[in-house]
Design a protein around this motif. Structure first.
Motif, PDB file in Angstrom:
ATOM      1  N   ASP A  47      -8.759  21.956   0.488  1.00 32.91           N
ATOM      2  CA  ASP A  47      -7.598  22.165  -0.870  1.00 32.91           C
ATOM      3  C   ASP A  47      -8.330  22.734  -1.856  1.00 32.91           C
ATOM      4  OD1 ASP A  47      -9.572  19.865  -1.854  1.00 32.91           O
ATOM      5  OD2 ASP A  47      -8.269  18.918  -2.115  1.00 32.91           O
ATOM      6  N   VAL A  48      -8.061  22.430  -3.299  1.00 30.21           N
ATOM      7  CA  VAL A  48      -8.649  22.974  -4.964  1.00 30.21           C
ATOM      8  C   VAL A  48     -10.222  22.738  -4.974  1.00 30.21           C
ATOM      9  CG1 VAL A  48      -7.349  21.785  -5.937  1.00 30.21           C
ATOM     10  CG2 VAL A  48      -8.021  23.556  -7.345  1.00 30.21           C
ATOM     11  N   LEU A  49      -9.724  21.423  -4.089  1.00 33.78           N
ATOM     12  CA  LEU A  49     -11.590  20.815  -4.448  1.00 33.78           C
ATOM     13  C   LEU A  49     -12.116  21.125  -3.865  1.00 33.78           C
ATOM     14  CD1 LEU A  49     -10.270  17.904  -6.444  1.00 33.78           C
ATOM     15  CD2 LEU A  49     -10.976  19.696  -7.677  1.00 33.78           C
ATOM     16  N   GLY A  50     -12.287  21.664  -2.370  1.00 34.80           N
ATOM     17  CA  GLY A  50     -12.333  21.978  -1.679  1.00 34.80           C
ATOM     18  C   GLY A  50     -12.360  20.941  -0.528  1.00 34.80           C
ATOM     19  N   ARG A  51     -11.947  19.718  -0.442  1.00 37.07           N
ATOM     20  CA  ARG A  51     -11.935  18.695   0.015  1.00 37.07           C
ATOM     21  C   ARG A  51     -11.179  19.273   1.859  1.00 37.07           C
ATOM     22  NH1 ARG A  51      -9.199  14.434  -4.078  1.00 37.07           N
ATOM     23  NH2 ARG A  51      -7.831  16.081  -3.421  1.00 37.07           N
ATOM     24  N   ASP A  52     -11.877  18.535   2.930  1.00 30.51           N
ATOM     25  CA  ASP A  52     -10.351  18.413   4.005  1.00 30.51           C
ATOM     26  C   ASP A  52      -9.178  18.668   3.969  1.00 30.51           C
ATOM     27  OD1 ASP A  52     -10.326  19.112   7.208  1.00 30.51           O
ATOM     28  OD2 ASP A  52      -9.952  16.815   6.995  1.00 30.51           O
ATOM     29  N   ALA A  53      -8.032  19.867   3.745  1.00 28.69           N
ATOM     30  CA  ALA A  53      -6.878  19.147   3.559  1.00 28.69           C
ATOM     31  C   ALA A  53      -6.836  18.517   4.541  1.00 28.69           C
ATOM     32  CB  ALA A  53      -6.115  20.442   3.887  1.00 28.69           C
ATOM     33  N   LEU A  54      -6.715  17.985   5.982  1.00 27.63           N
ATOM     34  CA  LEU A  54      -6.528  17.092   6.971  1.00 27.63           C
ATOM     35  C   LEU A  54      -6.888  15.372   6.499  1.00 27.63           C
ATOM     36  CD1 LEU A  54      -4.613  16.291   8.821  1.00 27.63           C
ATOM     37  CD2 LEU A  54      -7.595  16.818  10.099  1.00 27.63           C
ATOM     38  N   THR A  55      -8.488  15.793   6.010  1.00 24.92           N
ATOM     39  CA  THR A  55      -8.740  14.519   5.713  1.00 24.92           C
ATOM     40  C   THR A  55      -7.933  13.791   4.097  1.00 24.92           C
ATOM     41  OG1 THR A  55     -11.009  14.780   6.345  1.00 24.92           O
ATOM     42  CG2 THR A  55     -11.245  12.973   5.018  1.00 24.92           C
ATOM     43  N   VAL A  56      -7.525  14.711   3.124  1.00 27.87           N
ATOM     44  CA  VAL A  56      -6.565  14.041   1.897  1.00 27.87           C
ATOM     45  C   VAL A  56      -5.280  14.025   2.426  1.00 27.87           C
ATOM     46  CG1 VAL A  56      -6.055  15.243  -0.188  1.00 27.87           C
ATOM     47  CG2 VAL A  56      -8.314  16.027   0.619  1.00 27.87           C
ATOM     48  N   ILE A  57      -4.497  14.955   3.683  1.00 27.67           N
ATOM     49  CA  ILE A  57      -3.396  14.097   3.187  1.00 27.67           C
ATOM     50  C   ILE A  57      -3.298  12.975   4.406  1.00 27.67           C
ATOM     51  CG2 ILE A  57      -1.076  14.681   5.250  1.00 27.67           C
ATOM     52  CD1 ILE A  57      -1.856  17.999   4.687  1.00 27.67           C
ATOM     53  N   LEU A  58      -4.568  12.761   4.998  1.00 30.84           N
ATOM     54  CA  LEU A  58      -4.455  11.321   5.767  1.00 30.84           C
ATOM     55  C   LEU A  58      -4.491  10.143   4.975  1.00 30.84           C
ATOM     56  CD1 LEU A  58      -6.373  12.239   9.188  1.00 30.84           C
ATOM     57  CD2 LEU A  58      -3.576  11.205   8.998  1.00 30.84           C
ATOM     58  N   THR A  59      -5.352  10.499   3.996  1.00 28.31           N
ATOM     59  CA  THR A  59      -5.670   9.117   2.325  1.00 28.31           C
ATOM     60  C   THR A  59      -4.597   8.991   1.533  1.00 28.31           C
ATOM     61  OG1 THR A  59      -7.038  10.885   1.623  1.00 28.31           O
ATOM     62  CG2 THR A  59      -7.915   9.086   3.736  1.00 28.31           C
ATOM     63  N   GLY A  60      -4.097  10.150   2.006  1.00 21.48           N
ATOM     64  CA  GLY A  60      -2.712  10.592  -0.226  1.00 21.48           C
ATOM     65  C   GLY A  60      -1.336   9.685   0.595  1.00 21.48           C
ATOM     66  N   GLY A  61      -1.648   8.445   1.482  1.00 19.80           N
ATOM     67  CA  GLY A  61       0.304   8.591   1.637  1.00 19.80           C
ATOM     68  C   GLY A  61       0.275   6.706   1.146  1.00 19.80           C
ATOM     69  N   LEU A  62      -1.012   6.725   1.433  1.00 19.28           N
ATOM     70  CA  LEU A  62      -0.274   4.886   0.885  1.00 19.28           C
ATOM     71  C   LEU A  62      -0.160   4.287  -0.556  1.00 19.28           C
ATOM     72  CD1 LEU A  62      -0.562   1.711   2.420  1.00 19.28           C
ATOM     73  CD2 LEU A  62      -2.830   1.846   1.395  1.00 19.28           C
ATOM     74  N   PRO A  63      -0.798   5.189  -2.244  1.00 18.00           N
ATOM     75  CA  PRO A  63      -0.095   5.498  -3.087  1.00 18.00           C
ATOM     76  C   PRO A  63       0.855   5.513  -3.775  1.00 18.00           C
ATOM     77  CG  PRO A  63      -2.115   6.434  -2.841  1.00 18.00           C
ATOM     78  CD  PRO A  63      -2.028   6.885  -1.303  1.00 18.00           C
ATOM     79  N   MET A  64       1.217   6.859  -3.032  1.00 14.99           N
ATOM     80  CA  MET A  64       2.889   7.044  -3.132  1.00 14.99           C
ATOM     81  C   MET A  64       3.906   6.567  -2.998  1.00 14.99           C
ATOM     82  SD  MET A  64       4.918   9.271  -4.558  1.00 14.99           S
ATOM     83  CE  MET A  64       4.284  10.057  -5.464  1.00 14.99           C
ATOM     84  N   ILE A  65       3.878   5.707  -1.831  1.00 14.41           N
ATOM     85  CA  ILE A  65       4.196   4.669  -0.280  1.00 14.41           C
ATOM     86  C   ILE A  65       4.323   3.620  -1.716  1.00 14.41           C
ATOM     87  CG2 ILE A  65       4.956   3.789   1.014  1.00 14.41           C
ATOM     88  CD1 ILE A  65       4.545   6.158   3.205  1.00 14.41           C
ATOM     89  N   GLY A  66       3.273   3.039  -1.607  1.00  9.42           N
ATOM     90  CA  GLY A  66       3.742   1.763  -2.504  1.00  9.42           C
ATOM     91  C   GLY A  66       4.029   1.565  -3.972  1.00  9.42           C
ATOM     92  N   MET A  67       3.767   2.693  -4.167  1.00 10.54           N
ATOM     93  CA  MET A  67       4.119   3.033  -5.896  1.00 10.54           C
ATOM     94  C   MET A  67       5.911   3.154  -6.126  1.00 10.54           C
ATOM     95  SD  MET A  67       1.349   5.564  -8.594  1.00 10.54           S
ATOM     96  CE  MET A  67       2.055   6.466  -7.617  1.00 10.54           C
ATOM     97  N   THR A  68       6.332   3.754  -4.994  1.00  7.92           N
ATOM     98  CA  THR A  68       7.876   4.125  -4.765  1.00  7.92           C
ATOM     99  C   THR A  68       8.331   2.342  -4.225  1.00  7.92           C
ATOM    100  OG1 THR A  68       7.403   5.781  -4.014  1.00  7.92           O
ATOM    101  CG2 THR A  68       9.250   5.300  -3.360  1.00  7.92           C
ATOM    102  N   GLY A  69       7.516   1.795  -3.421  1.00  2.00           N
ATOM    103  CA  GLY A  69       7.662   1.155  -2.874  1.00  2.00           C
ATOM    104  C   GLY A  69       8.212  -0.268  -4.159  1.00  2.00           C
ATOM    105  N   ALA A  70       6.690  -0.451  -5.117  1.00  2.00           N
ATOM    106  CA  ALA A  70       6.782  -1.480  -5.640  1.00  2.00           C
ATOM    107  C   ALA A  70       8.158  -1.306  -6.192  1.00  2.00           C
ATOM    108  CB  ALA A  70       5.621  -1.325  -6.332  1.00  2.00           C
ATOM    109  N   ALA A  71       8.060   0.473  -7.261  1.00  6.66           N
ATOM    110  CA  ALA A  71       8.706   0.124  -8.496  1.00  6.66           C
ATOM    111  C   ALA A  71      10.686  -0.261  -7.572  1.00  6.66           C
ATOM    112  CB  ALA A  71       9.203   1.374  -8.646  1.00  6.66           C
ATOM    113  N   LEU A  72      11.223  -0.152  -6.510  1.00  6.23           N
ATOM    114  CA  LEU A  72      11.834  -0.106  -6.043  1.00  6.23           C
ATOM    115  C   LEU A  72      11.814  -2.046  -6.281  1.00  6.23           C
ATOM    116  CD1 LEU A  72      12.833   2.010  -2.788  1.00  6.23           C
ATOM    117  CD2 LEU A  72      14.307   1.949  -4.926  1.00  6.23           C
ATOM    118  N   GLY A  73      11.319  -2.367  -5.406  1.00  3.26           N
ATOM    119  CA  GLY A  73      11.055  -4.032  -5.049  1.00  3.26           C
ATOM    120  C   GLY A  73      11.389  -4.159  -6.164  1.00  3.26           C
TER     121      GLY A  73
END
Length: 261
Positions: A47-73
């Motif tokens: 990615d733009v920071l030189g991080r492995d894109a697959l690793t970034v994608i695997l670790t990046g879902g929980l913050p977004m889904i967690g915030m979405t679920g918390a806001a909806l709830g």
């Protein structure tokens, strides 16, 4: 049957990746130059920071889904009782609740988020309640409208004549009656909340710029859409699958519920 399975599949993929991804992937650290093409060591490149894109994608879902679920709830936790109260306590309660909530409609959603950021109020602890508050008026209106529907009011009037207290009628009967409309609204509102949270992150109002959150990753790597498309298109596809899958599953569950009645 195929459509039902497809909906569950679309929903399961981003949710499972969000939950299991951090356990599978290692830490998202710089491993090379920015936007490096895919190779054997980095199947999706960097990615733009030189991080492995697959690793970034695997670790990046929980913050977004967690915030979405918390806001909806949080929004439905407050909005559903408010809607039931407005519908069940007469004209004075209806006017007081709905006119107060109408004030929220005067403020554009993104403007509210930008004002919070400009005053130093950033991060999930502020963003989640703010997004939930912005959805409160619409949710309360949906619940109130369902509770005031003719079919529901006829049963409420009959229960009132039997001497049942208003709160017992609202919680015991009306709350069950509005379950269908609320579930349908939640499936659609997921996309609205996701859009607001993603927009906040795009504007730098939410999570830090180096967060692996899918929305942040899309924004930070948008310039490389043609040179390193995977790091943008994969998280975008996962967010789209989450919205579409949720709506398909909700529709199927509601259809099955009405058939069984």
């Amino acid at each position: 049957m195929v459509s039902r399975t497809f909906g569950w599949f679309l929903l399961a993929v981003p949710v499972l990746l969000a939950v299991a991804g951090p356990l599978i992937a290692g830490p998202a650290v710089s491993v090379g130059v920015p936007w490096q093409p895919p190779d054997a060591a980095h199947p999706l490149g960097t990615d733009v920071l030189g991080r492995d894109a697959l690793t970034v994608i695997l670790t990046g879902g929980l913050p977004m889904i967690g915030m979405t679920g918390a806001a909806l709830g949080l929004a439905y936790l407050v909005g559903v009782p408010l809607g039931l109260f407005a519908a069940g306590r007469g004209r004075w309660a209806d006017e007081a609740v709905m006119r107060s909530l109408d004030l929220v409609l005067a403020f554009p959603s993104l403007l509210v988020l930008m004002v919070l950021a400009a005053t130093g109020h950033r991060g999930p602890g502020v963003l989640v309640p703010a997004v939930a508050a912005l959805q409160l008026t619409a949710i309360t209106r949906v619940v109130r409208a369902a509770a005031l529907a003719p079919g529901c009011r006829t049963a409420v009037e009959a229960l009132t004549l039997q001497g049942r207290p208003w709160w017992r009628i609202q919680l015991g009967y009306v709350a069950r009656y509005v379950t269908g409309p609320v579930a349908t609204d939640a499936g659609t509102r997921l996309g609205v909340v996701l859009y607001l949270l993603a927009s906040a992150n795009f504007l730098g109002l939410g999570l830090p710029a180096d967060s692996p959150d899918w929305a942040v990753v899309i924004e930070r790597n948008s310039e490389a859409l043609y040179t390193a498309p995977a790091v943008v298109l994969v998280p975008a596809a996962l967010l789209m699958a989450l919205c579409v899958g949720t709506n398909l599953v909700t529709d199927r569950l509601l259809a099955a519920r009405w058939v069984s009645l």
